[in-house]
Scaffold this motif. Structure first.
Motif, PDB file in Angstrom:
ATOM      1  N   PRO A 190       6.813 -25.587   9.551  1.00 48.91           N
ATOM      2  CA  PRO A 190       7.654 -26.562   8.826  1.00 48.91           C
ATOM      3  C   PRO A 190       6.850 -27.725   8.250  1.00 48.91           C
ATOM      4  O   PRO A 190       7.120 -28.176   7.131  1.00 48.91           O
ATOM      5  CB  PRO A 190       8.638 -27.035   9.911  1.00 48.91           C
ATOM      6  N   LEU A 191       5.861 -28.211   9.000  1.00 51.26           N
ATOM      7  CA  LEU A 191       5.020 -29.280   8.468  1.00 51.26           C
ATOM      8  C   LEU A 191       4.207 -28.799   7.264  1.00 51.26           C
ATOM      9  O   LEU A 191       3.997 -29.544   6.299  1.00 51.26           O
ATOM     10  CB  LEU A 191       4.075 -29.797   9.558  1.00 51.26           C
ATOM     11  N   GLN A 192       3.756 -27.561   7.335  1.00 51.14           N
ATOM     12  CA  GLN A 192       3.023 -27.006   6.203  1.00 51.14           C
ATOM     13  C   GLN A 192       3.921 -26.903   4.977  1.00 51.14           C
ATOM     14  O   GLN A 192       3.495 -27.148   3.844  1.00 51.14           O
ATOM     15  CB  GLN A 192       2.457 -25.627   6.574  1.00 51.14           C
ATOM     16  N   LEU A 210      11.557 -32.876  -0.945  1.00 49.07           N
ATOM     17  CA  LEU A 210      10.859 -32.009   0.002  1.00 49.07           C
ATOM     18  C   LEU A 210      11.796 -30.927   0.505  1.00 49.07           C
ATOM     19  O   LEU A 210      13.021 -31.102   0.510  1.00 49.07           O
ATOM     20  CB  LEU A 210      10.333 -32.830   1.181  1.00 49.07           C
ATOM     21  N   PRO A 211      11.252 -29.793   0.949  1.00 52.60           N
ATOM     22  CA  PRO A 211      12.114 -28.729   1.484  1.00 52.60           C
ATOM     23  C   PRO A 211      12.919 -29.222   2.676  1.00 52.60           C
ATOM     24  O   PRO A 211      12.445 -30.037   3.479  1.00 52.60           O
ATOM     25  CB  PRO A 211      11.111 -27.632   1.882  1.00 52.60           C
ATOM     26  N   GLN A 212      14.146 -28.712   2.782  1.00 48.68           N
ATOM     27  CA  GLN A 212      14.982 -29.052   3.928  1.00 48.68           C
ATOM     28  C   GLN A 212      14.510 -28.255   5.150  1.00 48.68           C
ATOM     29  O   GLN A 212      14.365 -27.041   5.088  1.00 48.68           O
ATOM     30  CB  GLN A 212      16.445 -28.722   3.630  1.00 48.68           C
ATOM     31  N   VAL A 213      14.265 -28.959   6.246  1.00 51.32           N
ATOM     32  CA  VAL A 213      13.810 -28.342   7.491  1.00 51.32           C
ATOM     33  C   VAL A 213      14.866 -28.598   8.555  1.00 51.32           C
ATOM     34  O   VAL A 213      15.376 -29.721   8.682  1.00 51.32           O
ATOM     35  CB  VAL A 213      12.444 -28.918   7.935  1.00 51.32           C
ATOM     36  N   THR A 214      15.210 -27.570   9.311  1.00 48.28           N
ATOM     37  CA  THR A 214      16.241 -27.707  10.350  1.00 48.28           C
ATOM     38  C   THR A 214      15.663 -27.689  11.754  1.00 48.28           C
ATOM     39  O   THR A 214      16.258 -28.254  12.667  1.00 48.28           O
ATOM     40  CB  THR A 214      17.271 -26.578  10.218  1.00 48.28           C
ATOM     41  N   ARG A 215      14.504 -27.047  11.954  1.00 50.65           N
ATOM     42  CA  ARG A 215      13.877 -26.986  13.268  1.00 50.65           C
ATOM     43  C   ARG A 215      12.367 -27.083  13.102  1.00 50.65           C
ATOM     44  O   ARG A 215      11.831 -26.602  12.105  1.00 50.65           O
ATOM     45  CB  ARG A 215      14.225 -25.670  13.991  1.00 50.65           C
ATOM     46  N   PRO A 216      11.692 -27.688  14.082  1.00 51.24           N
ATOM     47  CA  PRO A 216      12.207 -28.434  15.239  1.00 51.24           C
ATOM     48  C   PRO A 216      12.855 -29.742  14.816  1.00 51.24           C
ATOM     49  O   PRO A 216      12.692 -30.176  13.664  1.00 51.24           O
ATOM     50  CB  PRO A 216      10.967 -28.654  16.094  1.00 51.24           C
ATOM     51  N   GLN A 217      13.562 -30.379  15.752  1.00 46.86           N
ATOM     52  CA  GLN A 217      14.350 -31.553  15.425  1.00 46.86           C
ATOM     53  C   GLN A 217      13.481 -32.691  14.903  1.00 46.86           C
ATOM     54  O   GLN A 217      13.870 -33.401  13.962  1.00 46.86           O
ATOM     55  CB  GLN A 217      15.126 -32.016  16.667  1.00 46.86           C
ATOM     56  N   ALA A 220      12.640 -31.978  11.404  1.00 45.73           N
ATOM     57  CA  ALA A 220      13.857 -32.116  10.596  1.00 45.73           C
ATOM     58  C   ALA A 220      14.163 -33.580  10.328  1.00 45.73           C
ATOM     59  O   ALA A 220      14.530 -33.963   9.202  1.00 45.73           O
ATOM     60  CB  ALA A 220      15.027 -31.441  11.305  1.00 45.73           C
ATOM     61  N   ASP A 221      14.013 -34.425  11.351  1.00 43.93           N
ATOM     62  CA  ASP A 221      14.237 -35.863  11.159  1.00 43.93           C
ATOM     63  C   ASP A 221      13.216 -36.442  10.184  1.00 43.93           C
ATOM     64  O   ASP A 221      13.565 -37.284   9.335  1.00 43.93           O
ATOM     65  CB  ASP A 221      14.140 -36.593  12.501  1.00 43.93           C
ATOM     66  N   LEU A 222      11.962 -36.010  10.308  1.00 43.76           N
ATOM     67  CA  LEU A 222      10.931 -36.480   9.381  1.00 43.76           C
ATOM     68  C   LEU A 222      11.255 -36.056   7.953  1.00 43.76           C
ATOM     69  O   LEU A 222      11.123 -36.842   7.012  1.00 43.76           O
ATOM     70  CB  LEU A 222       9.568 -35.932   9.805  1.00 43.76           C
ATOM     71  N   SER A 223      11.687 -34.809   7.787  1.00 44.05           N
ATOM     72  CA  SER A 223      12.039 -34.321   6.454  1.00 44.05           C
ATOM     73  C   SER A 223      13.182 -35.125   5.856  1.00 44.05           C
ATOM     74  O   SER A 223      13.131 -35.530   4.688  1.00 44.05           O
ATOM     75  CB  SER A 223      12.426 -32.839   6.541  1.00 44.05           C
ATOM     76  N   ALA A 224      14.212 -35.400   6.675  1.00 46.54           N
ATOM     77  CA  ALA A 224      15.348 -36.175   6.176  1.00 46.54           C
ATOM     78  C   ALA A 224      14.932 -37.591   5.809  1.00 46.54           C
ATOM     79  O   ALA A 224      15.353 -38.131   4.772  1.00 46.54           O
ATOM     80  CB  ALA A 224      16.459 -36.198   7.224  1.00 46.54           C
ATOM     81  N   SER A 225      14.083 -38.199   6.642  1.00 48.37           N
ATOM     82  CA  SER A 225      13.636 -39.566   6.356  1.00 48.37           C
ATOM     83  C   SER A 225      12.799 -39.617   5.074  1.00 48.37           C
ATOM     84  O   SER A 225      12.968 -40.523   4.242  1.00 48.37           O
ATOM     85  CB  SER A 225      12.831 -40.113   7.537  1.00 48.37           C
ATOM     86  N   LEU A 226      11.896 -38.647   4.918  1.00 47.38           N
ATOM     87  CA  LEU A 226      11.055 -38.628   3.717  1.00 47.38           C
ATOM     88  C   LEU A 226      11.891 -38.366   2.464  1.00 47.38           C
ATOM     89  O   LEU A 226      11.654 -38.980   1.414  1.00 47.38           O
ATOM     90  CB  LEU A 226       9.967 -37.563   3.860  1.00 47.38           C
ATOM     91  N   ASN A 227      12.871 -37.461   2.564  1.00 49.31           N
ATOM     92  CA  ASN A 227      13.728 -37.203   1.410  1.00 49.31           C
ATOM     93  C   ASN A 227      14.566 -38.424   1.065  1.00 49.31           C
ATOM     94  O   ASN A 227      14.818 -38.705  -0.118  1.00 49.31           O
ATOM     95  CB  ASN A 227      14.630 -36.000   1.685  1.00 49.31           C
ATOM     96  N   SER A 228      15.022 -39.146   2.100  1.00 52.02           N
ATOM     97  CA  SER A 228      15.764 -40.377   1.835  1.00 52.02           C
ATOM     98  C   SER A 228      14.881 -41.395   1.127  1.00 52.02           C
ATOM     99  O   SER A 228      15.308 -42.055   0.161  1.00 52.02           O
ATOM    100  CB  SER A 228      16.295 -40.952   3.150  1.00 52.02           C
TER     101      SER A 228
END
Length: 464
Positions: A190-192, A210-217, A220-228
């Motif tokens: 997911p990080l890759q 950025l791509p939506q990531v659901t796992r690991p949590q 997923a939180d990092l992805s949501a924060s970066l997209n925000s």
């Protein structure tokens, strides 16, 4: 001195786990080896005590026979022959009377004290137990029995166990390192993906996330924060571009007019006073238009980018009362009437006081400018229902056709029969403030003719 760490997270995790495994396995193995060695040495001491007890019965017979009795190595005295890798010696008067068992290749010195001890002779370790012989009454009170046990087997077992632990630790480290290297490849995918997605984002691209990531949590939180964060940056960038484009488009005409008037005044220094004053008045109008346009665009850009001050409690009745009083001063030919619904206490509204005041002022100015002239009438009311506050402003002018009411909310849009040279941003600012406060701007026909504008905002705290 800091140890150099691998640059990649995958290598750091693998190295950390490998070090942890080797430490844990080696420590556990050494503890086990130490306990085994301790047990072996305790067993050796116990066996020495048993052999010394058995040899006590034979010692008196040897002493009565004299020096060298039984020296043929036979088993005439049973327990005195202690068996393989052990030696039993009878000592009297500082001399060895007899010895049985495995004879070492070097001489073992005569002990000087009783009890347990470890003797090093010729690179070989022996465990020794010396006890006095009970020969009371025969004049040989200085007789001692010495039982020795070769410690080489125990030492060899300790060395073998230590090598086994080292081998197991090394093997466990290799297996754990390889396993973690493969597992982290899956875990870090997911990080890759986020890294690959970030590399594809270009400054000119204002929509890619950025791509939506659901796992690991955590990822997923990092992805949501970066997209925000990216969404906010893209919104700010779009607002900046829109501000630049709008300003460049709308400022061209008034700046051109200003330039022409300035050139006229420069080329005609003897211009009659009346014409000079007319040019100056036109320049003042264009200056006010430019100032209003820039202020409006700046407010719109801040709202688009959500670059807003902290929210605060807004007293809508007080805000409307003050806004109406100032509107009467700005438009003395228009009659303003304010009606507040009976609500005690008034439901709270949290928002931006300056933004709401700007929206109300624009509605009041539009009602005066586009209402009936002269003797225009503007009715202002405030009411609440279903968690919303409604500010209604109606005039007695010609109104706006129903099919054009949505269009006038756009930026730089003007009504079908404008009575002023405004910036065309007033209703756009009202619409934006309504959206920022969780509400909307709606138009309808006024009861007595004309246009009725209703600004609705949510009561309580709302997020844009």
């Amino acid at each position: 001195m800091r140890l150099p760490l691998p640059r990649s997270l995958r290598s750091q995790i693998t190295a950390s786990v490998a070090v942890l495994v080797v430490v844990v396995v080696a420590l556990a193995g050494l503890i086990i080896v130490d306990r085994i060695d301790h047990r072996d040495r305790t067993d050796a001491d116990r066996q020495l005590a048993v052999r010394a007890n058995k040899a006590q019965g034979d010692a008196y017979k040897l002493l009565s026979e004299g020096d060298g009795a039984g020296g043929n190595g036979g088993d005439d005295y049973g327990g005195l022959l202690a068996g393989s890798q052990s030696l039993v010696r009878l000592i009297s008067g500082g001399r060895i009377i007899d010895s049985r068992g495995d004879q070492p290749g070097v001489d073992i010195p005569v002990p000087t004290a009783d009890g347990l001890s470890t003797v090093q002779v010729g690179g070989q370790s022996w465990r020794s137990l010396v006890e006095p012989v009970d020969t009371t009454g025969d004049g040989t009170d200085d007789a001692h029995i010495q039982v020795l046990q070769d410690l080489d087997p125990i030492e060899q077992r300790l060395a073998d166990n230590t090598r086994i632990v080292a081998g197991v630790a090394a093997l466990a480290t290799l297996v754990a390192g390889g396993g973690v290297w493969l597992i982290t490849r899956v875990i870090l995918q997911p990080l890759q993906r986020l890294r690959t997605g970030a590399q594809r984002i270009r400054p000119a691209d204002t929509s890619r996330l950025l791509p939506q990531v659901t796992r690991p949590q955590e990822v997923a939180d990092l992805s949501a924060s970066l997209n925000s964060m990216l969404g906010q940056l893209q919104t700010s960038m779009r607002a900046t571009r829109r501000f630049t484009a709008d300003a460049g488009h709308e400022l061209r005409t008034p700046l051109t007019t200003l330039g022409m008037n300035l050139e006229t005044l420069q080329r005609n220094p003897q211009l009659p006073t009346a014409q000079r004053q007319e040019a100056l008045d036109a320049m003042a109008v264009e200056h006010r238009r430019i100032t209003a346009l820039l202020e409006g665009l700046q407010i719109l850009a801040r709202g688009d980018a959500h670059a807003l001050p902290p929210r605060a409690a807004v007293d809508l009745p007080a805000l409307l009362d003050e806004a109406v009083r100032h509107a009467r001063n700005r438009h003395p030919g228009t009659a303003y009437a304010l009606h507040l619904a009976a609500a005690e206490p008034a439901p709270p509204v949290e928002g931006w006081p300056a933004g709401l005041r700007l929206a109300v002022d624009n509605l009041l100015d539009n009602a005066a400018l586009h209402g009936r002239r002269p003797h225009g009438q503007v009715h202002v009311s405030l009411s609440w229902d279903a968690g919303c506050a409604h500010v209604t402003v109606s005039d007695n002018g010609p109104g706006i056709p129903a099919e054009q009411r949505e269009a006038v909310k756009a930026r730089f849009a003007r009504g079908p029969q404008p009575h002023s040279h405004g910036s065309g941003l007033g209703l756009a600012l009202v619409q934006q403030q309504a959206e920022l406060h969780g509400g909307a701007l709606a138009f309808s026909d006024a009861p007595g003719g004309g246009l009725m504008a209703t600004l609705s905002v949510q009561s309580g705290r709302t997020e844009p």
